[in-house]
Design an enzyme around this catalytic site. Structure first.
Site, mmCIF file in Angstrom:
data_model
loop_
_atom_site.group_PDB
_atom_site.id
_atom_site.type_symbol
_atom_site.label_atom_id
_atom_site.label_comp_id
_atom_site.label_asym_id
_atom_site.label_seq_id
_atom_site.Cartn_x
_atom_site.Cartn_y
_atom_site.Cartn_z
ATOM 1 N N HIS A 48 5.897 3.237 11.340
ATOM 2 C CA HIS A 48 6.333 4.596 10.941
ATOM 3 C C HIS A 48 5.313 5.617 10.918
ATOM 4 C CE1 HIS A 48 7.950 7.169 7.719
ATOM 5 N NE2 HIS A 48 9.029 6.558 7.744
ATOM 6 N N LEU A 86 0.807 -1.114 0.043
ATOM 7 C CA LEU A 86 0.004 0.212 0.073
ATOM 8 C C LEU A 86 0.771 1.240 -0.094
ATOM 9 C CD1 LEU A 86 -2.851 1.126 0.374
ATOM 10 C CD2 LEU A 86 -2.339 1.162 2.752
#
Length: 344
Positions: free
Chosen positions: A229, A125
């Site tokens: 992240h 993604l």
């Protein structure tokens, strides 16, 4: 209009451009043209029914229908770990205790695992930073659920998604630095590239086979176990609102969390339904955004429209019908883009 469609061979240069913007850490989207071309070819052969389940994978792109610009990519692996082992760490506990000495220590421990073997995986993604607006991220991520709902028999009962772990702009991963590098003797970016280009034999050869006490890792590495992240935090939130949960499995490279859900409990899959479509001018009103997908396996399309999610007859413009490769009278799959907020 932004449209999700099946990947095509001509998309390889656009995917190379996307790969150059990831900043590393997205293992399945390496900036390597041969690898990306092979990925596209594998997807096409999957649609054509030419591959065994162990090799099947679907790839979709987000395209601006007016300009042809490819703004994002998403993918589904049908069944992971049936050809090459699919590794992660399970974060568990080992207890060391002595009644005689009145000592009791419950120690967080990493166990090498293949527990998700055979699961379907949401992967790859990535949305171009310039296009992170107007619901594009939601459309890109959740379009896969519309495909899985329409072609449920193609997928397994459990769906997993590996979330990108904590890595800085220079490719530094605290988890890798404290653990992986000691066994692999290479930088994170090198290991990530090898894995992304299909050269995975080194993982089985070099991985530590015994449980690892997390207290032996640096504090910095311990702090990022199961963390994402910063740019991945929105994607994690999207999946969690669809029913995905972190069950104490993490990536072997960067320590990012693996989320999982039973496929039939995913909100967008469970609540999507088929409605008849008609051509006309959609009613005006304060309607929520909804995902609308065709049921065409070989020419799958998804768009976002604002409509009543409870409607039995969906009115679409000629342009929307064209984008969906549909005609009046066809049946399309409809679901509200986001779960309704619960009110007290």
């Amino acid at each position: 209009m932004m449209v999700i469609r099946s990947v095509e061979r001509s998309d390889v240069s656009a995917l190379m451009q996307l790969a150059s913007k990831t900043g590393g850490g997205l293992t399945s989207l390496p900036a390597n043209e041969a690898t990306l071309s092979a990925r596209i070819e594998r997807a096409i052969k999957t649609w054509q029914g030419e591959l065994p389940k162990s090799e099947q994978g679907y790839v979709f792109v987000l395209e601006d229908s007016e300009t042809g610009t490819v703004a994002g990519i998403c993918a589904i692996e049908v069944a992971v770990g049936l050809n090459d082992p699919w590794y992660n760490y399970r974060v568990g506990t080992l207890v060391h205790a002595s009644k005689e000495l009145n000592v009791y220590n419950a120690l967080p421990t990493l166990f090498l695992s293949n527990d998700h073997t055979g699961s379907s995986e949401l992967c790859t993604l990535f949305l171009d930073p310039d296009w992170r607006k107007e619901g594009n991220g939601y459309l890109l991520s959740k379009s896969r659920f519309m495909f899985m709902a329409a072609f449920r028999d193609k997928f397994n009962d459990k769906v997993v998604a590996e979330m990108r772990g904590v890595i800085d702009e220079h490719g530094y991963s605290p988890f890798w630095q404290s653990l992986g590098k000691r066994f692999f003797s290479m930088d994170f970016s090198r290991a990530d590239f090898l894995c992304g280009t299909g050269q995975k034999a080194f993982i089985a050869e070099l991985m530590p086979k015994h449980p690892i006490y997390t207290h032996f890792l640096s504090q910095e590495a311990q702090d990022v176990i199961g963390q994402v992240h910063p740019q991945t935090a929105p994607a994690r939130a999207v999946l969690e609102k669809e029913g995905f949960r972190y069950r104490n499995y993490i990536d072997i490279f960067d320590g990012g969390p693996t989320l999982e859900c039973d496929i039939d409990r995913v909100r967008a899959i469970r609540k999507s339904r088929l409605v008849e479509v008609a051509e006309g001018q959609p009613a005006q009103g304060d309607f929520p955004a909804c995902l609308v997908a065709n049921e065409n396996y070989h020419h799958f399309r998804v768009v976002l429209v604002r409509t009543d999610p409870a409607t039995e007859r969906l009115i679409l413009t000629a342009a929307q019908l064209d984008a969906l490769k549909c005609h009046a009278g066809d049946r399309v799959r409809l679901v509200r883009l986001c779960a309704e907020e619960k009110t007290a």
